[in-house]
Design an enzyme around this catalytic site. Structure first.
Site, PDB file in Angstrom:
ATOM      1  N   LYS A  37       0.846  -1.204   0.000  1.00 11.59           N
ATOM      2  CA  LYS A  37       0.000   0.000   0.000  1.00 11.59           C
ATOM      3  C   LYS A  37       0.876   1.246   0.000  1.00 11.59           C
ATOM      4  O   LYS A  37       2.057   1.203   0.386  1.00 11.59           O
ATOM      5  CB  LYS A  37      -0.945   0.026   1.202  1.00 11.59           C
TER       6      LYS A  37
ATOM      7  N   PRO B 135       9.453  -3.863  -0.750  1.00 14.59           N
ATOM      8  CA  PRO B 135      10.579  -3.434   0.083  1.00 14.59           C
ATOM      9  C   PRO B 135      10.248  -3.565   1.572  1.00 14.59           C
ATOM     10  O   PRO B 135       9.110  -3.332   1.981  1.00 14.59           O
ATOM     11  CB  PRO B 135      10.765  -1.957  -0.291  1.00 14.59           C
ATOM     12  N   VAL B 136      11.252  -3.994   2.341  1.00  7.75           N
ATOM     13  CA  VAL B 136      11.046  -4.268   3.776  1.00  7.75           C
ATOM     14  C   VAL B 136      11.282  -2.993   4.600  1.00  7.75           C
ATOM     15  O   VAL B 136      12.182  -2.214   4.292  1.00  7.75           O
ATOM     16  CB  VAL B 136      12.005  -5.391   4.236  1.00  7.75           C
TER      17      VAL B 136
ATOM     18  N   MET C 157       5.343   0.573   3.407  1.00  5.67           N
ATOM     19  CA  MET C 157       4.426   0.028   2.405  1.00  5.67           C
ATOM     20  C   MET C 157       3.649  -1.181   2.942  1.00  5.67           C
ATOM     21  O   MET C 157       3.042  -1.933   2.175  1.00  5.67           O
ATOM     22  CB  MET C 157       5.188  -0.339   1.131  1.00  5.67           C
ATOM     23  N   ALA C 158       3.680  -1.355   4.249  1.00  4.58           N
ATOM     24  CA  ALA C 158       2.914  -2.407   4.932  1.00  4.58           C
ATOM     25  C   ALA C 158       3.233  -3.817   4.435  1.00  4.58           C
ATOM     26  O   ALA C 158       2.352  -4.673   4.388  1.00  4.58           O
ATOM     27  CB  ALA C 158       1.410  -2.136   4.835  1.00  4.58           C
TER      28      ALA C 158
ATOM     29  N   GLY D 107       4.919  -6.386   5.754  1.00  2.00           N
ATOM     30  CA  GLY D 107       4.673  -7.466   6.713  1.00  2.00           C
ATOM     31  C   GLY D 107       3.182  -7.661   6.946  1.00  2.00           C
ATOM     32  O   GLY D 107       2.687  -8.790   6.986  1.00  2.00           O
ATOM     33  N   SER D 108       2.456  -6.540   7.072  1.00  2.72           N
ATOM     34  CA  SER D 108       1.004  -6.612   7.322  1.00  2.72           C
ATOM     35  C   SER D 108       0.296  -7.273   6.144  1.00  2.72           C
ATOM     36  O   SER D 108      -0.664  -8.026   6.315  1.00  2.72           O
ATOM     37  CB  SER D 108       0.419  -5.210   7.521  1.00  2.72           C
TER      38      SER D 108
ATOM     39  N   ASP E 187      -2.419  -2.182  10.656  1.00  2.00           N
ATOM     40  CA  ASP E 187      -2.626  -2.106   9.202  1.00  2.00           C
ATOM     41  C   ASP E 187      -3.205  -3.392   8.607  1.00  2.00           C
ATOM     42  O   ASP E 187      -3.614  -3.409   7.451  1.00  2.00           O
ATOM     43  CB  ASP E 187      -1.286  -1.844   8.476  1.00  2.00           C
TER      44      ASP E 187
HETATM   45  P1  ATP Z   1       4.202  -0.274   7.795  1.00  2.00           P
HETATM   46  O1  ATP Z   1       4.005   0.470   6.528  1.00  2.00           O
HETATM   47  O2  ATP Z   1       2.996  -1.125   8.224  1.00  2.00           O
HETATM   48  O3  ATP Z   1       4.784   0.551   8.917  1.00  2.00           O
HETATM   49  P2  ATP Z   1       6.653  -1.258   6.830  1.00  2.00           P
HETATM   50  O4  ATP Z   1       6.478  -1.384   5.364  1.00  2.00           O
HETATM   51  O5  ATP Z   1       7.313   0.001   7.304  1.00  2.00           O
HETATM   52  O6  ATP Z   1       5.262  -1.420   7.534  1.00  2.00           O
HETATM   53  P3  ATP Z   1       7.478  -3.983   7.080  1.00  2.00           P
HETATM   54  O7  ATP Z   1       8.049  -4.267   5.729  1.00  2.00           O
HETATM   55  O8  ATP Z   1       6.156  -4.550   7.411  1.00  2.00           O
HETATM   56  O9  ATP Z   1       7.489  -2.422   7.396  1.00  2.00           O
HETATM   57  O10 ATP Z   1       8.581  -4.464   8.136  1.00  2.00           O
HETATM   58  C1  ATP Z   1       8.601  -4.017   9.464  1.00  2.00           C
HETATM   59  C2  ATP Z   1       9.402  -4.991  10.311  1.00  2.00           C
HETATM   60  O11 ATP Z   1       8.687  -6.205  10.424  1.00  2.00           O
HETATM   61  C3  ATP Z   1      10.751  -5.323   9.708  1.00  2.00           C
HETATM   62  O12 ATP Z   1      11.742  -4.958  10.635  1.00  2.00           O
HETATM   63  C4  ATP Z   1      10.740  -6.832   9.474  1.00  2.00           C
HETATM   64  O13 ATP Z   1      11.911  -7.453   9.913  1.00  2.00           O
HETATM   65  C5  ATP Z   1       9.552  -7.334  10.282  1.00  2.00           C
HETATM   66  N1  ATP Z   1       8.785  -8.387   9.555  1.00  2.00           N
HETATM   67  C6  ATP Z   1       8.214  -9.461  10.089  1.00  2.00           C
HETATM   68  N2  ATP Z   1       7.599 -10.207   9.165  1.00  2.00           N
HETATM   69  C7  ATP Z   1       7.744  -9.585   8.015  1.00  2.00           C
HETATM   70  C8  ATP Z   1       7.319  -9.865   6.686  1.00  2.00           C
HETATM   71  N3  ATP Z   1       6.609 -10.947   6.383  1.00  2.00           N
HETATM   72  N4  ATP Z   1       7.641  -8.990   5.720  1.00  2.00           N
HETATM   73  C9  ATP Z   1       8.329  -7.872   6.038  1.00  2.00           C
HETATM   74  N5  ATP Z   1       8.777  -7.570   7.261  1.00  2.00           N
HETATM   75  C10 ATP Z   1       8.488  -8.426   8.255  1.00  2.00           C
END
Ligand code: ATP
Length: 298
Positions: free
Chosen positions: A11, A108-109, A113-114, A116-117, A150
């Site tokens: 997202k 991207p982690v 971009m949510a 993990g959610s 999220d």
């Molecule tokens: P948001 O936008 O909800 O804040 P984000 O995109 O900033 O999320 P994510 O990619 O969800 O962040 O990763 C946040 C943390 O969750 C990371 O430090 C990662 O190690 C951990 N994590 C646990 N499971 C997952 C997964 N399946 N995919 C990505 N990150 C994960």
């Protein structure tokens, strides 16, 4: 059916406002969430018992702290609980089955971009189908909320207004498609730190989320209808910690984006372009970045 493959989409936030800090440390937010075409692929396979998780991504945990794993555990718990209550005389230790999860990560982690959610949401939706469990969307969202604020949105996807801590959702009218360029710099941004560094006062520049919702609800809104209302109250905070975010925004707009903005707590930046060709051209000028995507709204 013993296996199932499902895509979990990322997202962006077309608008993100923080209304106030809550006593419990959470924040009351008002956001317009939009699904985009960058996805992770999740393959689910029924196994006799337990949860196995695999991913070749070196950037995420591959143990029970992975959000996809947590989703599977909560789903199996909910299934077990339901079987116990629907048939009280049944042996409660009876196994409801297990799941093997393979995750191909492209979102991207820690990017805003949510990612993990979305994986958690995809596991819940996928397992609901695979186990023919028949949980309603609301029931899945209730399970998802235990994982993160999220997750309920990621279960429904599309375009939505998210309020409360992000879990109060109102589906909005689909807009026209918009070509997007997403750039994620190779820096780590802590969502927690960004929220903790946000100080809301009379000088805070809040985006007009109500104005954006009104513009969207007129129907068939295009980029020009939405852009005047776009804004992210967290952007200033993240930019101060990581000036590269501002540099990417400026560079994207210099490369022809009608508007560029940070998503979530960052550091991903997305730009809205007139055409897909314009977005592709701009992508070439970001060849020095590892994670650059041309995509669109889903
Ligand atoms: P948001 O936008 O909800 O804040 P984000 O995109 O900033 O999320 P994510 O990619 O969800 O962040 O990763 C946040 C943390 O969750 C990371 O430090 C990662 O190690 C951990 N994590 C646990 N499971 C997952 C997964 N399946 N995919 C990505 N990150 C994960």
């Amino acid at each position: 059916m013993e296996t199932l493959q499902i895509e979990g989409f990322a997202k962006i936030n077309l608008g993100l406002d923080v209304v106030r800090r809550l006593e419990n440390g959470y924040h009351e937010v008002k956001m317009v969430m939009q699904t985009v075409g960058i996805s992770d692929t999740i393959t689910l396979k029924k196994i006799p018992e337990g949860i196995c998780f695999f991913s070749e991504s070196g950037e995420i945990p591959c143990d029970d702290t992975n959000l996809a794993y947590k989703a599977a555990r909560l789903f199996l718990e909910a299934l077990r609980e339901r079987e116990d209550t629907s048939c009280p005389n049944k042996d409660t230790s009876e196994n409801v089955g297990g799941i093997e999860i393979s995750l191909e990560k492209r979102i991207p982690v820690a990017a805003g971009m949510a990612g993990g959610s979305t994986d958690a949401a995809a596991v819940l939706r996928g397992m609901n189908e695979l186990f023919q469990a028949g949980f309603t969307t609301e029931e899945l969202q209730k399970i998802g909320l235990k994982i993160g604020a999220d997750v309920p949105y990621c279960i429904m996807g599309g375009i939505a207004l998210a309020e409360g801590i992000g879990e109060k959702l109102t589906s909005l009218k689909k807009t026209k498609d918009m070509p997007l360029l997403v750039v994620k710099p190779d820096i780590f941004v802590s969502t927690k730190e960004v929220y903790q560094s946000l100080h809301l006062d009379e000088n805070t520049n809040h985006p007009d989320i109500d104005g954006m919702v009104k513009a969207i609800e007129k129907g068939d809104a295009g980029a020009d209808d939405i852009i005047p209302y776009m804004g992210n109250v967290l952007q200033n905070v993240t930019e101060k910690m990581h000036p590269i975010v501002r540099q990417i925004i400026d560079r994207m707009e210099a490369q022809g984006a009608k508007k560029a903005m940070m998503s979530g707590s960052g550091p991903s930046v997305f730009g809205i372009f007139e055409t897909g060709e314009d977005a592709e051209r701009a992508k070439e000028s970001f060849a020095d970045y590892r994670q650059v995507f041309v995509t669109h709204l889903v």
